[in-house]
Write a protein that holds these residues in place. Structure first.
Motif, PDB file in Angstrom:
ATOM      1  N   GLN A  53       0.853  -1.195   0.000  1.00  0.00           N
ATOM      2  CA  GLN A  53       0.000   0.000   0.000  1.00  0.00           C
ATOM      3  C   GLN A  53       0.882   1.235   0.000  1.00  0.00           C
ATOM      4  OE1 GLN A  53      -2.597   0.301   3.431  1.00  0.00           O
ATOM      5  NE2 GLN A  53      -3.454   2.266   2.817  1.00  0.00           N
ATOM      6  N   ASN A  54       0.429   2.274  -0.662  1.00  0.00           N
ATOM      7  CA  ASN A  54       1.137   3.546  -0.643  1.00  0.00           C
ATOM      8  C   ASN A  54       0.290   4.581   0.101  1.00  0.00           C
ATOM      9  OD1 ASN A  54       3.713   4.736  -1.914  1.00  0.00           O
ATOM     10  ND2 ASN A  54       2.181   6.330  -2.277  1.00  0.00           N
ATOM     11  N   ILE A  55       0.934   5.357   0.989  1.00  0.00           N
ATOM     12  CA  ILE A  55       0.229   6.348   1.812  1.00  0.00           C
ATOM     13  C   ILE A  55       0.854   7.721   1.584  1.00  0.00           C
ATOM     14  CG2 ILE A  55      -0.285   7.083   4.175  1.00  0.00           C
ATOM     15  CD1 ILE A  55      -0.457   4.191   4.987  1.00  0.00           C
ATOM     16  N   SER A  56       0.004   8.729   1.419  1.00  0.00           N
ATOM     17  CA  SER A  56       0.475  10.091   1.218  1.00  0.00           C
ATOM     18  C   SER A  56       1.073  10.627   2.517  1.00  0.00           C
ATOM     19  CB  SER A  56      -0.681  10.987   0.763  1.00  0.00           C
ATOM     20  OG  SER A  56      -0.259  12.332   0.662  1.00  0.00           O
ATOM     21  N   THR A  57       2.346  11.044   2.467  1.00  0.00           N
ATOM     22  CA  THR A  57       3.031  11.603   3.637  1.00  0.00           C
ATOM     23  C   THR A  57       3.787  12.858   3.222  1.00  0.00           C
ATOM     24  OG1 THR A  57       4.901  10.096   3.229  1.00  0.00           O
ATOM     25  CG2 THR A  57       3.243   9.403   4.851  1.00  0.00           C
TER      26      THR A  57
ATOM     27  N   TYR B 225      -3.293   6.458  11.288  1.00  0.00           N
ATOM     28  CA  TYR B 225      -4.061   5.592  10.393  1.00  0.00           C
ATOM     29  C   TYR B 225      -4.509   4.349  11.156  1.00  0.00           C
ATOM     30  CZ  TYR B 225      -1.985   8.469   6.718  1.00  0.00           C
ATOM     31  OH  TYR B 225      -1.602   9.532   5.934  1.00  0.00           O
ATOM     32  N   SER B 226      -5.693   3.849  10.813  1.00  0.00           N
ATOM     33  CA  SER B 226      -6.188   2.625  11.433  1.00  0.00           C
ATOM     34  C   SER B 226      -6.370   1.549  10.371  1.00  0.00           C
ATOM     35  CB  SER B 226      -7.514   2.867  12.166  1.00  0.00           C
ATOM     36  OG  SER B 226      -8.544   3.169  11.247  1.00  0.00           O
ATOM     37  N   TRP B 227      -6.173   0.317  10.767  1.00  0.00           N
ATOM     38  CA  TRP B 227      -6.308  -0.820   9.858  1.00  0.00           C
ATOM     39  C   TRP B 227      -7.783  -1.183   9.699  1.00  0.00           C
ATOM     40  CZ3 TRP B 227      -3.798  -3.605   6.348  1.00  0.00           C
ATOM     41  CH2 TRP B 227      -4.280  -4.873   6.012  1.00  0.00           C
TER      42      TRP B 227
ATOM     43  N   TRP C 219     -11.465  -3.621   4.205  1.00  0.00           N
ATOM     44  CA  TRP C 219     -10.727  -3.144   3.034  1.00  0.00           C
ATOM     45  C   TRP C 219      -9.298  -3.692   3.017  1.00  0.00           C
ATOM     46  CZ3 TRP C 219     -12.623   0.241  -0.775  1.00  0.00           C
ATOM     47  CH2 TRP C 219     -13.933   0.700  -0.543  1.00  0.00           C
ATOM     48  N   ARG C 220      -8.839  -4.174   4.184  1.00  0.00           N
ATOM     49  CA  ARG C 220      -7.475  -4.678   4.340  1.00  0.00           C
ATOM     50  C   ARG C 220      -6.463  -3.610   3.930  1.00  0.00           C
ATOM     51  NH1 ARG C 220      -7.274 -10.473   1.578  1.00  0.00           N
ATOM     52  NH2 ARG C 220      -5.325 -10.632   2.763  1.00  0.00           N
TER      53      ARG C 220
END
Length: 519
Positions: A220-224, A257-259, A263-264
């Motif tokens: 997964q890619n997350i905007s940081t 962020y929460s898991w 949606w996994r």
């Protein structure tokens, strides 16, 4: 088959002679299987086979009806033979479906069938699922020769064959989207092992990687925003990741962020205002959950407050609980000694010099209060660890900066030990490091190790980072030298394949995974 016919022939002869006189010509062989099995074409055929000295009939498909027929079909003139009787046959089945309530070892309550402890499985491959449903169950790994217990999150070691570190080999080259300041390795029940990389570039963001086919692969890619660190934690079985964003903006926001199990994926949960955040630490005290952020600077001012947040069980959000004065805070470390809870901050720079004090705080009367100030030189990391009944703190000193003179990077980092006599941390060992930015403590069998991230010596980022082994009275002794480039962070982790180290680079896209070979 001939022997079977003879036995049945004799049995019927003896029993039925009592009811009437028969001649031998009346006693014919009986084909019992032809009466029991379905007629040809109505079921899969049978076949005579031999396996390991045993001969028998193989049923090519599943037979759903009982292999039976009325006794009256063969005992037409026998008044003394029972209406029902059985012939015992041995059936060989290659595979049996595993039953979840079967155990190879179990402990039950006295005079009861209530299970207290069960060892249900033995495997050679991947670990079985470990969640709340498996809590307290045992697992024996035949390959690693270890006994493990499920704590709802992971399999904890109970007994294991004592391994020793032999050598270290290159295992995986992990290319990230940009330079990586921090890596965080963690597990998610029923999902597996993950790695969160704090990447510098704000455009490409940061990557979450999953351990698949014995390597880390992008998940997964997350905007940081110029991410500097990740921290994984759980609250009431809910899984979180918090990122320290350091990009100058108004306002500067770090994100939790929460898991999401459906949606996994990790989804944005809460934002918190931070100032040049470089690190997060998560901890629990008396069933209360906390987060503390290392605020490094605000504009050009390094002497600012770092903030402790407390989880509100009603709102399910973090709220400001306490602020602490810090000077260029770089890292927080939480640890416990007996009933006491501590926080230690790595203060790096006060605007004039890096030769300042870093503070150890103790939890008293519902808040953190100063316990001890320790002189440090550009402190960037603290690592707390325990060996036997001894408690240690290792500080990574990065550089000596002042208003005058040179700025050397090759300086001592120090291991401190908690003295039961003075009830303070006292100097135990100095270790020469080169702009050290991280320590990682890990164990292999009964052996204890420290690995340091040497990042820069004043001329080059290509340096050897050292692995030190605990040797009692001698302290930590160098045993392995690992070539690294701009090394920023070390993480130790274990899988069913063994033990590993991964380091991230703050000057390159390449992070490397090493495998620890044992014997």
């Amino acid at each position: 088959m001939v022997a079977c016919v003879i036995k049945i022939y004799c049995c019927l002869h003896r029993v039925c002679l009592k009811s009437r006189t028969v001649s031998s010509s009346d006693l014919l062989p009986l084909d019992l299987l032809s009466r029991a099995l379905p007629r040809p074409g109505q079921a899969p055929p049978t076949k005579m086979v031999q396996s390991r000295g045993s001969r028998g009939l193989r049923l090519a498909g599943a037979v759903t009806t009982a292999l039976s027929f009325p006794a009256s079909q063969i005992f037409t003139n026998c008044d003394y033979f029972p209406a029902e009787f059985s012939l015992v046959a041995t059936i060989k089945i290659p595979r049996l479906r595993w039953k979840k309530n079967e155990y190879i070892f179990s402990v039950v309550e006295d005079r009861s069938e209530s299970l207290l402890l069960g060892l249900p499985r033995v495997t050679l491959g991947n670990a079985p699922p470990c969640s709340r449903a498996e809590q307290g169950q045992l697992w024996f790994n035949a390959q690693r020769k270890g006994l493990f217990i499920c704590d709802t999150l992971t399999w904890r070691t109970l007994l294991q064959n004592k391994e020793r570190l032999d050598y270290i080999e290159n295992y995986q080259d992990l290319y990230t989207s940009s330079e990586t300041f921090d890596v965080e390795v963690f597990s998610i029940p029923c999902e597996g092992l993950f790695l969160a990389a704090a990447n510098r570039d704000s455009v490409s963001g940061s990557g979450i990687y999953k351990w698949r086919n014995e390597t880390f692969q992008l998940y997964q890619n997350i905007s940081t925003q110029e991410a500097r660190a990740w921290k994984h934690f759980t609250i009431d079985d809910k899984i979180f990741l918090v990122v320290a964003n350091s990009r100058e903006a108004e306002p500067e926001l770090s994100v939790i962020y929460s898991w999401n199990p459906q949606w996994r994926r990790f989804l944005r949960y809460q934002t918190l205002e931070t100032h040049g955040a470089l690190d997060w630490e998560a901890f629990q005290i008396h069933n209360h959950s906390f987060l503390v952020v290392a605020n490094h600077r605000r504009d050009s001012n390094h002497n600012i407050h770092s903030v402790i947040y407390r989880w509100n069980q009603d709102t399910k959000m973090f709220e400001v609980n306490q602020t602490l004065s810090t000077s260029g805070a770089y890292d927080w470390e939480f640890f416990t000694v007996g009933p006491y809870h501590f926080l230690v901050v790595a203060n790096t720079f006060d605007g004039q010099t890096t030769s300042i004090s870093s503070a150890v705080y103790i939890w008293l009367d519902g808040r953190f209060q100063t316990f001890q100030n320790i002189p440090t030189v550009g402190a960037t990391d603290w690592e707390a660890f325990q060996i036997g009944d001894r408690f240690f703190l290792a500080v990574a000193n990065s550089q000596r900066v002042s208003d005058h003179g040179p700025s050397p990077y090759s300086i001592n980092s120090t291991v401190y030990e908690l003295s039961t006599l003075t009830q303070t941390f006292i100097r135990f060992q100095d270790i020469l490091t080169h702009s050290a930015v991280d320590w990682e403590f890990f164990t292999i069998g009964d052996e204890k190790f420290l690995v340091v991230a040497n990042s820069y010596d004043g001329t080059s980022y290509s340096l050897n980072s050292m692995v030190y082994r605990w040797q009692g009275y001698e302290g930590f002794v160098p045993v392995h030298s690992l070539p690294t480039f701009g090394c920023r962070d070390w993480e130790h982790f274990s899988t069913d394949e063994g033990s590993f180290l991964i380091y991230s680079s703050a000057t390159s896209r390449l992070s490397k995974v090493f495998k620890l070979k044992t014997y």
